[in-house]
Write a protein that holds these residues in place. Sequence first.
Motif, PDB file in Angstrom:
ATOM      1  N   ASN A 263      -2.746   5.708  10.521  1.00 26.07           N
ATOM      2  CA  ASN A 263      -2.871   6.502   9.294  1.00 26.07           C
ATOM      3  C   ASN A 263      -4.138   6.602   8.177  1.00 26.07           C
ATOM      4  OD1 ASN A 263      -1.354   6.439   6.283  1.00 26.07           O
ATOM      5  ND2 ASN A 263       1.003   5.689   6.838  1.00 26.07           N
ATOM      6  N   LYS A 264      -4.134   7.781   7.883  1.00 26.00           N
ATOM      7  CA  LYS A 264      -5.139   7.986   6.600  1.00 26.00           C
ATOM      8  C   LYS A 264      -5.486   6.711   5.380  1.00 26.00           C
ATOM      9  CE  LYS A 264      -8.253  11.366   4.722  1.00 26.00           C
ATOM     10  NZ  LYS A 264      -9.186  10.450   4.556  1.00 26.00           N
ATOM     11  N   ILE A 265      -4.587   6.632   5.012  1.00 31.58           N
ATOM     12  CA  ILE A 265      -4.033   6.113   3.716  1.00 31.58           C
ATOM     13  C   ILE A 265      -3.877   4.468   3.875  1.00 31.58           C
ATOM     14  CG2 ILE A 265      -2.608   6.196   1.866  1.00 31.58           C
ATOM     15  CD1 ILE A 265      -0.478   8.593   2.658  1.00 31.58           C
ATOM     16  N   PHE A 266      -3.718   4.204   4.820  1.00 33.33           N
ATOM     17  CA  PHE A 266      -3.870   2.771   5.338  1.00 33.33           C
ATOM     18  C   PHE A 266      -5.492   2.521   5.757  1.00 33.33           C
ATOM     19  CE2 PHE A 266      -3.095  -1.032   8.189  1.00 33.33           C
ATOM     20  CZ  PHE A 266      -2.166  -1.554   7.134  1.00 33.33           C
ATOM     21  N   ARG A 267      -5.525   3.247   6.014  1.00 30.82           N
ATOM     22  CA  ARG A 267      -6.752   2.932   6.875  1.00 30.82           C
ATOM     23  C   ARG A 267      -8.075   3.232   6.037  1.00 30.82           C
ATOM     24  NH1 ARG A 267      -7.619   2.417  12.186  1.00 30.82           N
ATOM     25  NH2 ARG A 267      -9.792   2.202  11.999  1.00 30.82           N
ATOM     26  N   ASP A 268      -7.946   4.083   5.070  1.00 34.48           N
ATOM     27  CA  ASP A 268      -8.645   4.194   3.448  1.00 34.48           C
ATOM     28  C   ASP A 268      -9.257   2.853   3.293  1.00 34.48           C
ATOM     29  OD1 ASP A 268      -9.535   6.272   4.877  1.00 34.48           O
ATOM     30  OD2 ASP A 268      -8.798   7.769   3.525  1.00 34.48           O
ATOM     31  N   ARG A 269      -6.995   2.406   2.707  1.00 35.34           N
ATOM     32  CA  ARG A 269      -7.554   1.268   1.967  1.00 35.34           C
ATOM     33  C   ARG A 269      -7.431  -0.177   2.171  1.00 35.34           C
ATOM     34  NH1 ARG A 269      -2.510   1.536  -2.664  1.00 35.34           N
ATOM     35  NH2 ARG A 269      -4.099   0.295  -3.165  1.00 35.34           N
TER      36      ARG A 269
ATOM     37  N   LEU B 290       0.626  -1.049  -0.393  1.00 38.26           N
ATOM     38  CA  LEU B 290      -0.032  -0.109  -0.194  1.00 38.26           C
ATOM     39  C   LEU B 290       1.060   0.874   0.435  1.00 38.26           C
ATOM     40  CD1 LEU B 290      -2.533  -1.071   2.876  1.00 38.26           C
ATOM     41  CD2 LEU B 290      -2.118  -1.508   0.200  1.00 38.26           C
TER      42      LEU B 290
END
Lengths: 427, 188
Positions: free
Chosen positions: A217-223, A143
């Motif tokens: 982490n926003k990116i990690f959680r969003d994905r 990711l």
Amino acid sequence: MPYELKPFDTDCETTPYLNDKASEQGDRWLLNFGPQHPATHTTLRIVLELDGERIVRAIPHIGYLHSGFEKLGEKLDYNQYVTVVSRMEYISPIAEDIAWHTAAEKLFGIDLTPRCKVIRTIMAEIGRIQVHLLSLAAAALDLGAFTGFIYCFNVREHINDLVDYISGQRFHCDWTRVGGLSQDLPDEKMFKKLVKKFIDEQLPPAIDDIERLLNNNKIFRDRTVGVGKISHDEAIAWSLTGPMARASGVKRDVRKDNPYLCYKDNWDGQGSSAVDFKIPVASTCDCIARYLIRLEEVKQSVHIIKQLIDDIPGGSVNVDDDGKMTIPDKSSVYGSIEGLIQHFELVMTNRKWEAPIAETYCATETADGETGFYIVSDGGPSAWRAATRPPCFVNYSVFSKITEGHMIADIPAILGSINIIAGQLDR
Amino acid sequence: MAKPNLDHPTLALVKARFPKAKLFATEFRGDTTLVVEKQNLHEIMSYLRQDYETNYDFLSHVTGVDYMGYPKSEGNAPEGRFAVVYILVSTKTNTNLIVKVMLDPSLPTDGIEEDPALHVDTVTDIWPGAEWMEREVFDMYGIRFDGHPDLRRILLWEDYPAHPLRKDYPVEGRGERENFRVIGREDA
């Protein structure tokens, strides 16, 4: 000869599905993902039927790494096959070694010495940490979080050093034997020191780092949040085990359900209770749940090692030193006639063990789930059939179900959360 | 060998429920194996999965065994060339049961032609997780599962000229590797 080799005129890679579906449905298209793709980790091929960027169907094609391990298991004896078994789980070979010999010892009816049980349990947990570190690292890497990958991989190096220390081989250590280990600890104090240094000093900063990097982490959680869901009942119906099942709320762990080694009460014959640990369970059933379960299992493994490392019992690591099950140490082979005879008996191809003519299934909990071996024995020195129950193979079978309706970009997240080890997948 | 201990709770239930079926049970080191005939397999499996008393909701593994040349057992254990082995677990009661079905081929077993005797009902409608495991048994032993949604070979390619875990297939192979088709740069 009743059989002739067919010339390979037809294209082996063609599947009927590829031919008919693509042309009929003009708005859908097919995409080949793999076999060589950085996000597949190993040689996996997935044929994706896409509607725009959305996955309508994903068909995994496996077998690129198939090398007939189970056929070799019928040829090699109970000690030799451990070298092949450890190549199945090439992320933590030591855990697979232990799984195979736990099954072989169930067939022979051997009860290990307390010392061997403790050392094997410690190393099984270290093997679990080794796998989880890789799958946490890969989940981050796929990711885009390359830093997380380095944090985890850095620590795996210390595990390799530790395995090197106890077995003389950094990676494929082939360290277990029927009824014991290939060798006792070279120096118990040093072993304790290395393990303690690992669990007290080297591992915790890495885990802290990766938690701080990824958990919020926003990116990690969003994905990962809400991606790759599978419900509790479906997880059971699809035979999922390990973190995949536990992330869907299935509270199953072979260490608790069918205990072996030090996970069992009274493991030393003197009333010691089983090691204490908890099974983490999540209810959101998605990729982030699997990531968090793995993180928690690392902490539980550390907790297990801490209970055992200070009280490694003395005595022999091999069961029944004067019996006929284990290969004696070299000083006894070269220095005594009994040792020489025993070595000869276990090494000559027409002698070796006399196994009971029976069939048994024995499962152990490795990092990815239930690793079982169904051994059929004909009484000879090698198994008649050594069938593996590979957790990755079974967990991966649900892949096409859980990717349907997701985007292409979700595939790396889902693959990373299943943690596929192609050696186990294809054997 | 010690006498098998046959007080597994499921055995009596299956016997009472299927009085006409030919059943055989054995036990070794705590693993109870129930051998059933292939015509009864599907209904016994449905019963084991669905009945609230048995409730084997988790299919741990499906595997095959080839018994060509295996030493004869004492007693009246059913014999056959091939076996399909199902390892069942109940997540409610945490009991295990191994179910086995024996099959005998009617054709020579060194090729890949379809043998009508090597057919058995699929259990994918009972446990969907059996899909890949049954495909692997088909791939390795050539046992076909009737009603399977997608019975293709899984590890080997479609044209592989043998089912390699059969005992009449040699460990070193039959030259497949040596006669492999090589695709050169000009015909790629």
